[in-house]
Design an enzyme around this catalytic site. Sequence first.
Site, PDB file in Angstrom:
ATOM      1  N   PHE A  14       1.786  -0.698  10.257  1.00 42.22           N
ATOM      2  CA  PHE A  14       0.994  -0.991   8.840  1.00 42.22           C
ATOM      3  C   PHE A  14       0.802   0.547   8.479  1.00 42.22           C
ATOM      4  O   PHE A  14       1.146   1.526   8.419  1.00 42.22           O
ATOM      5  CB  PHE A  14      -0.490  -1.756   9.326  1.00 42.22           C
ATOM      6  CG  PHE A  14       0.028  -3.545   8.846  1.00 42.22           C
ATOM      7  CD1 PHE A  14       1.405  -3.886   9.393  1.00 42.22           C
ATOM      8  CD2 PHE A  14      -0.743  -4.532   9.134  1.00 42.22           C
ATOM      9  CE1 PHE A  14       1.152  -5.437   9.229  1.00 42.22           C
ATOM     10  CE2 PHE A  14      -1.031  -5.608   9.275  1.00 42.22           C
ATOM     11  CZ  PHE A  14       0.357  -6.052   8.478  1.00 42.22           C
ATOM     12  N   SER A  15      -0.518   0.210   7.583  1.00 40.79           N
ATOM     13  CA  SER A  15      -0.827   1.517   6.778  1.00 40.79           C
ATOM     14  C   SER A  15      -1.281   2.689   7.225  1.00 40.79           C
ATOM     15  O   SER A  15      -1.628   2.809   8.415  1.00 40.79           O
ATOM     16  CB  SER A  15      -1.960   1.433   5.651  1.00 40.79           C
ATOM     17  OG  SER A  15      -1.187   0.638   4.545  1.00 40.79           O
TER      18      SER A  15
ATOM     19  N   GLU B  68     -10.792  -2.044   3.259  1.00 43.90           N
ATOM     20  CA  GLU B  68      -9.499  -1.227   3.601  1.00 43.90           C
ATOM     21  C   GLU B  68      -8.677  -0.329   3.042  1.00 43.90           C
ATOM     22  O   GLU B  68      -9.824   0.261   2.016  1.00 43.90           O
ATOM     23  CB  GLU B  68      -8.006  -2.374   2.829  1.00 43.90           C
ATOM     24  CG  GLU B  68      -8.784  -3.882   3.784  1.00 43.90           C
ATOM     25  CD  GLU B  68      -7.292  -4.843   3.682  1.00 43.90           C
ATOM     26  OE1 GLU B  68      -6.085  -4.531   4.664  1.00 43.90           O
ATOM     27  OE2 GLU B  68      -6.939  -5.337   2.578  1.00 43.90           O
TER      28      GLU B  68
ATOM     29  N   ASP C 101       0.526  -1.269   0.012  1.00 39.62           N
ATOM     30  CA  ASP C 101      -0.246   0.205  -0.046  1.00 39.62           C
ATOM     31  C   ASP C 101       0.506   1.503   0.112  1.00 39.62           C
ATOM     32  O   ASP C 101       1.250   1.352   0.589  1.00 39.62           O
ATOM     33  CB  ASP C 101      -0.775   0.417   1.437  1.00 39.62           C
ATOM     34  CG  ASP C 101      -1.881  -1.483   1.374  1.00 39.62           C
ATOM     35  OD1 ASP C 101      -2.116  -2.060   0.906  1.00 39.62           O
ATOM     36  OD2 ASP C 101      -2.682  -1.204   3.003  1.00 39.62           O
TER      37      ASP C 101
END
Length: 553
Positions: free
Chosen positions: A183-184, A300, A119
């Site tokens: 994470f993103s 997401e 991502d």
Amino acid sequence: MKMKFYSRSYKKVELFIRKTGKRNGTFLLECAGKRVFGTEVSNELFHRVTIVLSEHTAYHVVWENSQISQMYLCGNEEIEETGIEYLIVNNEQPQPSEVLDTPYREQFHFTPYVNWNNDPNGLCWMNGKYHLYYQANPHDQKWDNMYWGHAVSTDLVHWKHLPYALEPQAEILASSDLIGGAFSGSAVVLPEGMRIFFTRDIEKRGGAGDVRQSQATAWSTDGISFVEEKEILPAYAVKGIDMNFRDPKVNRIEDKWYMVVASNYCGKGSVLLFSSEDMIQWSFCKPLLQEEDPQIPSMECPDFFPLDNTWVLLASVMGVRTKYGVYQPVMYYTGEWKNETFTVQSREVCDFGCNFYAPQTLEHDGKRIMIAWICDWAEERIATKHGACGGFTLPRELSIRDGKLYQKPIDAVYALQREVLLEWQTGKFAELEIPGNSYYCCMEFNGKTEFAVTLFDDGSDFLRVVGKKSIVELQSSKSKDKQARYIAEIEKLEKLEIFMDRRTVELYINDGEKAGTKIFMYPTKTGRISFWFANEDRVSHVIVRRMEAIWGE
């Protein structure tokens, strides 16, 4: 193993290293025959080492029983102009051309220098540069413990790689039984610096039910190094959510800060809405959007923003297929925003290909720009020596027309066009060989005709674009997902643009009315395009131009 390098204006060298056998390894840095730095390598997992250097100095490196995934020069004042300089990748010392100029490497799309990315994160404009952070595994061409990679650009097309910005948590780096990391997330630029928001994930390897995802923030004055990390929303912070709790995107709306977060709330895939006065203390408002399909575990990488007098929500929908069988699509929702409530008026697929996911947008100079991960759920990519498993779509400028989201490559992408390779002359059929296999093709129509544009055909495998009646379809013999078809439905085809970049193709129909992304692997840098039209008098113009690579000096 050993190597020599010259520091030039760089003041640091960073490397990721681990031992390779039962015995501990060693790493030694020397200058003029004297030891500058030395360490015993006892970790089975990669860990980062940063060493201060003298400028314009020759060094000698020796390492034994150890593996270096990446080693690069950094730390100079002009790092955003020079980028880092890679010395070692995957324990070898390849020339940049050996890494960047291969049949399996895009030439005008962003990719990591080597190994894995997913991502895009923290896309923003700060101090005259676009900053792009991204999920990365510096050590292999597959997903694993997550870092934040980092690159900067003045035009969103030509990029300079910078040092990795975030690392997995210390306990993850110390244990092969754990997995997770940074994470993103997203970034907010303020007059005094940048605040990032991201998910910290930690779980046991192979333990799908043992996951903790929390939201964190950190601060930077230069966008390169981050400090003062703190947790702002713990795992399971809201009653009714499960382990899915990730990907915060923060925006200022009127007089408040708002955060949208991917989750599952009360058994439904959801985008949750939080608000804050100071970006540190956050309060849960409500679900911004929920999908009723019980097969959706989460929505997401949400992004929520105003565009052309409407509001748009982007979400990557897990676990489902589109009307044409494409797995895990990105959906866009348009509607109204009032009193912290989003009323959806339309809902459509964002990209009709199968390799588009986790888009992130920024607003700059009055334009809303989107970049997405070129994903690969069907695992069609091939791991190659010093390869990159991942990359990003061309940056797309967004607009709303007649209630639909239009996506068109930004002007800087079109500026990469070079010499004309073919310009249409009347006839039903034309064919052209293209050295380099990185090119732009534009076709304009003044009426309906069936057609086929073949981008690859060796007698057994093919990649083609077919137009028939009210659809344009991208067909690939190499698609491993046999349930999926890559179809754009349109009322009238006026313009079709093809950006072919070795293993990736992007299609844009009618100046962005529809867009589609697909990967296609084959081991040659020579391309070939051919055209067939049932009614050539309904084709007003066809042109093919070479596209310039973005990684030159």
